[in-house]
Design an enzyme around this catalytic site. Structure first.
Site, mmCIF file in Angstrom:
data_model
loop_
_atom_site.group_PDB
_atom_site.id
_atom_site.type_symbol
_atom_site.label_atom_id
_atom_site.label_comp_id
_atom_site.label_asym_id
_atom_site.label_seq_id
_atom_site.Cartn_x
_atom_site.Cartn_y
_atom_site.Cartn_z
ATOM 1 N N LYS A 256 -8.528 -93.225 -33.068
ATOM 2 C CA LYS A 256 -7.821 -94.164 -32.178
ATOM 3 C C LYS A 256 -8.785 -94.737 -31.143
ATOM 4 O O LYS A 256 -9.690 -94.041 -30.687
ATOM 5 C CB LYS A 256 -6.705 -93.433 -31.414
ATOM 6 C CG LYS A 256 -5.588 -92.868 -32.275
ATOM 7 C CD LYS A 256 -4.603 -92.127 -31.386
ATOM 8 C CE LYS A 256 -3.480 -91.470 -32.180
ATOM 9 N NZ LYS A 256 -2.668 -90.578 -31.331
ATOM 10 N N ARG B 120 7.782 -84.850 -33.734
ATOM 11 C CA ARG B 120 8.867 -85.819 -33.553
ATOM 12 C C ARG B 120 9.704 -85.988 -34.803
ATOM 13 O O ARG B 120 10.912 -86.046 -34.756
ATOM 14 C CB ARG B 120 8.286 -87.191 -33.153
ATOM 15 C CG ARG B 120 7.739 -87.225 -31.759
ATOM 16 C CD ARG B 120 6.924 -88.448 -31.525
ATOM 17 N NE ARG B 120 5.764 -88.463 -32.403
ATOM 18 C CZ ARG B 120 4.699 -89.219 -32.229
ATOM 19 N NH1 ARG B 120 4.656 -90.073 -31.236
ATOM 20 N NH2 ARG B 120 3.681 -89.157 -33.061
ATOM 21 N N HIS C 97 5.559 -86.360 -24.013
ATOM 22 C CA HIS C 97 4.507 -85.367 -23.733
ATOM 23 C C HIS C 97 4.936 -84.435 -22.598
ATOM 24 O O HIS C 97 4.781 -83.222 -22.666
ATOM 25 C CB HIS C 97 3.217 -86.062 -23.273
ATOM 26 C CG HIS C 97 2.536 -86.897 -24.307
ATOM 27 N ND1 HIS C 97 2.150 -88.196 -24.075
ATOM 28 C CD2 HIS C 97 2.146 -86.614 -25.572
ATOM 29 C CE1 HIS C 97 1.546 -88.678 -25.147
ATOM 30 N NE2 HIS C 97 1.535 -87.742 -26.072
ATOM 31 N N SER D 227 2.582 -93.002 -27.602
ATOM 32 C CA SER D 227 1.723 -93.771 -26.695
ATOM 33 C C SER D 227 1.411 -95.137 -27.298
ATOM 34 O O SER D 227 1.353 -96.147 -26.585
ATOM 35 C CB SER D 227 0.412 -93.026 -26.444
ATOM 36 O OG SER D 227 0.675 -91.782 -25.879
HETATM 37 O O1 PNS Z 1 -2.452 -87.177 -29.265
HETATM 38 P P1 PNS Z 1 -3.210 -87.131 -30.570
HETATM 39 O O2 PNS Z 1 -4.126 -88.339 -30.677
HETATM 40 O O3 PNS Z 1 -2.331 -86.977 -31.766
HETATM 41 O O4 PNS Z 1 -4.123 -85.815 -30.487
HETATM 42 C C1 PNS Z 1 -5.000 -85.473 -31.545
HETATM 43 C C2 PNS Z 1 -6.077 -84.518 -31.030
HETATM 44 C C3 PNS Z 1 -6.860 -85.145 -29.893
HETATM 45 C C4 PNS Z 1 -5.420 -83.238 -30.552
HETATM 46 C C5 PNS Z 1 -7.016 -84.199 -32.243
HETATM 47 O O5 PNS Z 1 -7.567 -85.392 -32.723
HETATM 48 C C6 PNS Z 1 -8.120 -83.209 -31.874
HETATM 49 O O6 PNS Z 1 -7.889 -82.020 -31.831
HETATM 50 N N1 PNS Z 1 -9.322 -83.755 -31.599
HETATM 51 C C7 PNS Z 1 -10.449 -82.949 -31.190
HETATM 52 C C8 PNS Z 1 -11.451 -82.812 -32.336
HETATM 53 C C9 PNS Z 1 -10.992 -81.757 -33.328
HETATM 54 O O7 PNS Z 1 -10.865 -80.585 -33.020
HETATM 55 N N2 PNS Z 1 -10.734 -82.211 -34.564
HETATM 56 C C10 PNS Z 1 -10.346 -81.344 -35.641
HETATM 57 C C11 PNS Z 1 -8.865 -81.267 -35.835
HETATM 58 S S1 PNS Z 1 -8.592 -81.361 -37.547
#
Ligand code: PNS
Length: 159
Positions: free
Chosen positions: A41, A90, A17, A127
């Site tokens: 998660k 990745r 990150h 993570s």
């Molecule tokens: O580190 P991650 O868990 O891959 O991040 C994913 C994250 C938090 C960026 C994604 O789940 C997100 O944007 N969540 C906020 C809610 C949202 O906007 N969801 C719609 C995306 S399709």
């Protein structure tokens, strides 16, 4: 001013990150690292703990700020005038999910997503993997910054 957002659950922040945030900070005037909820998660650290760890590791980058948001990423972007999302990729296994999110965010609010290739040295890092290794006593000191390592030790001691 060109602002970008690096969103994620950062539970916890890894060197992977950090590498993306550092590289993004050299391409934009301002980079917002935003801790968001990923509803698929469950988390080990609270949002406040994650923010604290990220702040400690990004304070050396003057154009990086850390924030959190509960809700849709596009709503944060609209409220803060951010039109670019930066995400690390990745491997091909990341692509389907990331592409889907990028397309949803583009369609919903015309927010662009730019993918940055993860540095090869971090390509296996996540993570979840860090938490799994740490849980069973594996050495993750090469994968996370010292304050995260310390937080993992403290948190796992209490389990
Ligand atoms: O580190 P991650 O868990 O891959 O991040 C994913 C994250 C938090 C960026 C994604 O789940 C997100 O944007 N969540 C906020 C809610 C949202 O906007 N969801 C719609 C995306 S399709």
């Amino acid at each position: 001013m060109r602002s970008a957002i690096c969103p994620g659950s950062f539970d916890p922040m890894t060197y992977g990150h950090l590498d993306i945030v550092e590289r993004a900070s050299s391409h934009f005037d301002q980079v917002i690292v935003a801790v968001l909820e990923n509803r698929t998660k469950s988390s080990l650290f609270t949002v406040a703990e994650r923010i604290e760890m990220i702040r400690e590791n990004t304070k050396k980058f003057p154009n990086v700020i850390v924030d959190s948001w509960y809700g849709l990423l596009v709503d944060y972007c609209k409220a803060h005038g951010v039109d670019t999302i930066v995400k690390g990729l990745r491997a091909v296994s990341d692509f389907d999910y990331e592409l889907q999110m990028a397309q949803v965010n583009l369609q919903a609010a015309n927010i662009e997503t730019m993918f940055m290739a993860t540095a090869p040295v971090h390509s296996f890092l996540s993570s979840s993997l860090v938490k799994e290794l740490a849980h069973f006593g594996g050495d993750v000191s090469m994968m996370v910054p010292p304050n995260v390592l310390e937080a993992l030790r403290t948190s796992l001691k209490g389990e």
